[in-house]
Design a protein around this motif. Structure first.
Motif, PDB file in Angstrom:
ATOM      1  N   ILE A   1       0.557  -1.253   0.192  1.00 39.51           N
ATOM      2  CA  ILE A   1       0.147   0.333   0.252  1.00 39.51           C
ATOM      3  C   ILE A   1       0.856   1.140  -0.550  1.00 39.51           C
ATOM      4  N   PHE A   2       2.037   1.408   0.905  1.00 39.50           N
ATOM      5  CA  PHE A   2       2.506   2.165   1.146  1.00 39.50           C
ATOM      6  C   PHE A   2       3.876   2.229  -0.034  1.00 39.50           C
ATOM      7  N   LYS A   3       4.340   1.659  -0.622  1.00 36.75           N
ATOM      8  CA  LYS A   3       5.271   1.257  -1.571  1.00 36.75           C
ATOM      9  C   LYS A   3       5.119   1.502  -2.885  1.00 36.75           C
ATOM     10  N   GLY A   4       3.746   0.821  -2.786  1.00 37.94           N
ATOM     11  CA  GLY A   4       3.234  -0.038  -4.557  1.00 37.94           C
ATOM     12  C   GLY A   4       3.342  -1.273  -4.741  1.00 37.94           C
ATOM     13  N   LEU A   5       2.173  -1.513  -5.840  1.00 36.87           N
ATOM     14  CA  LEU A   5       1.967  -2.296  -6.161  1.00 36.87           C
ATOM     15  C   LEU A   5       3.844  -3.088  -6.626  1.00 36.87           C
ATOM     16  N   ASN A   6       4.677  -2.426  -6.607  1.00 30.68           N
ATOM     17  CA  ASN A   6       6.106  -2.685  -7.542  1.00 30.68           C
ATOM     18  C   ASN A   6       7.067  -3.540  -6.372  1.00 30.68           C
ATOM     19  N   GLN A   7       5.818  -3.823  -5.093  1.00 35.58           N
ATOM     20  CA  GLN A   7       6.985  -5.028  -4.130  1.00 35.58           C
ATOM     21  C   GLN A   7       6.359  -6.609  -4.836  1.00 35.58           C
ATOM     22  N   THR A   8       5.120  -6.418  -5.777  1.00 35.02           N
ATOM     23  CA  THR A   8       5.259  -8.301  -6.470  1.00 35.02           C
ATOM     24  C   THR A   8       5.795  -8.079  -7.703  1.00 35.02           C
ATOM     25  N   ASN A   9       5.930  -9.506  -8.349  1.00 34.34           N
ATOM     26  CA  ASN A   9       6.276  -9.642  -9.179  1.00 34.34           C
ATOM     27  C   ASN A   9       5.238  -9.547 -10.179  1.00 34.34           C
ATOM     28  N   MET A  10       4.219  -9.080 -10.205  1.00 34.39           N
ATOM     29  CA  MET A  10       3.043  -8.620 -11.642  1.00 34.39           C
ATOM     30  C   MET A  10       3.547  -7.232 -12.325  1.00 34.39           C
ATOM     31  N   ASN A  11       3.228  -7.573 -13.751  1.00 39.31           N
ATOM     32  CA  ASN A  11       3.935  -6.386 -14.489  1.00 39.31           C
ATOM     33  C   ASN A  11       3.051  -6.959 -15.744  1.00 39.31           C
TER      34      ASN A  11
END
Length: 411
Positions: A41-51
């Motif tokens: 939530i606070f750093k964004g979905l770049n914490q996931t491996n989705m692209n």
């Protein structure tokens, strides 16, 4: 700390120390999920491996899977209150709790998946009337409200809460109109289960997912409904059987479990006939019309044709054949095994439709790609499971979930 006065009348539960230790384990998983959610939530979905390839990740797989497995709530409610299969009243409470856990857990996970949960209400206020997901969102939310209404009478039957006359009166009369909520829940759940499948079936730019159908409804609309109602009763029964093993107590008669297994057997068999027919038509008619072949969709990448054999064979035909046999349903272990395979089939189906279409190239300059979730994604998925364990454990300990428990454990 003695909490026995809150237990259902006439039952025994594990010692408070053991229960607290169990809760600590579950809370530990929730802590992992909380940290993962905070980062996303606070750093964004770049914490996931989705692209750009995988806009759908493991969250959506888990989300669709638990919604399918939670179908035991609406279908068991339909069988109990509408079709009047009274023997299922001994398991309906567990089905409602499991359904509540699955649907509320799915919504919690979607709150993280959209990236900005504070804007979740936009989907209601600025509804995209051309999207199947709008109908899914409305149906899931309203069905969760129905499940809450069905859950409330059980909470009010807690040994101490029920001593309040007004609350006891309210719970009693709410039970009497439960058929209305069961019918409403069936209607809502049928439509959103179908629309979840229909969403993939109309993706004509994704040959792996696209299907023919009737007017505006692709075959996946109907197949998702059937796979959910085939696996839902099995999942509910499995949770009850697991609770029996962990607690060392009989909670329902084996006759009730056998009936749930029989229901799953016939529904799964019907689903498989249509699913196999759909797969054959898709491979031999739909794909050639789109200029590709069945082999083209498995020409590279990590997702091979073995997934077809797993979904339709090991997790489809095998459990269907097992559950159709009375001697298998009479065996506690064999029936549990068949139900596990059945549930795995529903999860595999959601995985295949969610991840595999995105892995296959659809433009000349694209290539086959793979996807592996990050630890943050796994953390949030584990958090939903921990949430479910906590809710069900508290319900079993303090609420009269199983009407037959006292009688079955006399002496």
């Amino acid at each position: 700390m003695d909490d026995s006065k809150f237990w259902p009348q006439g039952v025994t539960r594990c010692k408070p120390g053991a229960f607290i230790a169990w809760m600590v384990v579950c809370l530990g998983l929730l802590g992992w999920a909380g940290l993962s959610a905070f980062l996303c939530i606070f750093k964004g979905l770049n914490q996931t491996n989705m692209n750009d390839y995988f806009a759908f990740g493991v969250w959506i797989v888990v989300d669709l899977a638990i919604i399918a497995l939670g179908a035991g709530a609406f279908f068991t409610g339909f069988m109990t209150y509408v079709l009047r299969r009274d023997e299922l009243k001994n398991i309906i409470n567990a089905a409602v709790i499991i359904g509540f856990i699955c649907y509320s857990g799915a919504i919690l996970m979607l709150g993280i998946d959209i990236g900005q949960p504070a804007r979740g209400w936009f989907g209601f206020w600025h509804a995209n009337v051309h999207s199947m997901l709008t109908e899914v969102m409305f149906c899931i939310t309203t069905y969760l409200i129905v499940l809450i209404v069905e859950f409330i009478p059980l909470i009010l039957e807690n040994r101490q809460i029920n001593k309040v006359p007004d609350l006891a009166f309210f719970a009693h009369h709410l039970h009497r109109i439960m058929i209305v909520f069961a019918a409403t829940g069936t209607f809502l759940s049928f439509f959103h289960q179908g629309s979840l499948g229909g969403m993939f079936g109309v993706l004509y730019a994704r040959p792996f997912a696209y299907r023919a159908g009737i007017v505006i409804w692709p075959w996946t609309f109907f197949l998702f409904i059937l796979s959910a109602i085939a696996s839902g009763p099995s999942f509910t029964t499995l949770i009850v059987m697991l609770t029996e093993k962990v607690s060392g107590r009989k909670l329902t008669t084996h006759k009730v479990k056998m009936l749930m297994g029989k229901i799953s057997a016939y529904l799964l068999s019907f689903y498989l006939v249509l699913k196999i027919a759909d797969t054959l038509y898709w491979a031999n008619v739909t794909l050639p019309k789109m200029g590709v072949t069945f082999g083209d969709l498995y020409a590279g990448g990590p997702y091979g044709t073995y997934l077809v054999w797993l979904e339709l064979g090991l997790f489809g035909v095998v459990p269907a054949l097992l559950l159709l046999q009375r001697r298998v349903r009479e065996s506690y272990g064999l029936m549990a095994l068949a139900m596990v395979l059945n549930c795995c089939g529903a999860v595999m189906n959601r995985f295949v439709f969610t991840i595999q279409p995105l892995a296959i190239p659809v433009l000349p300059f694209e290539k086959f790609v793979g996807y592996l979730p990050s630890w943050q994604e796994w953390g949030i998925s584990a958090g939903v499971i921990a949430y479910g364990l906590i809710v069900f454990s508290l319900a079993y300990r303090y609420l009269p979930v199983f009407p037959q428990e006292v009688e079955l454990n006399k002496g």
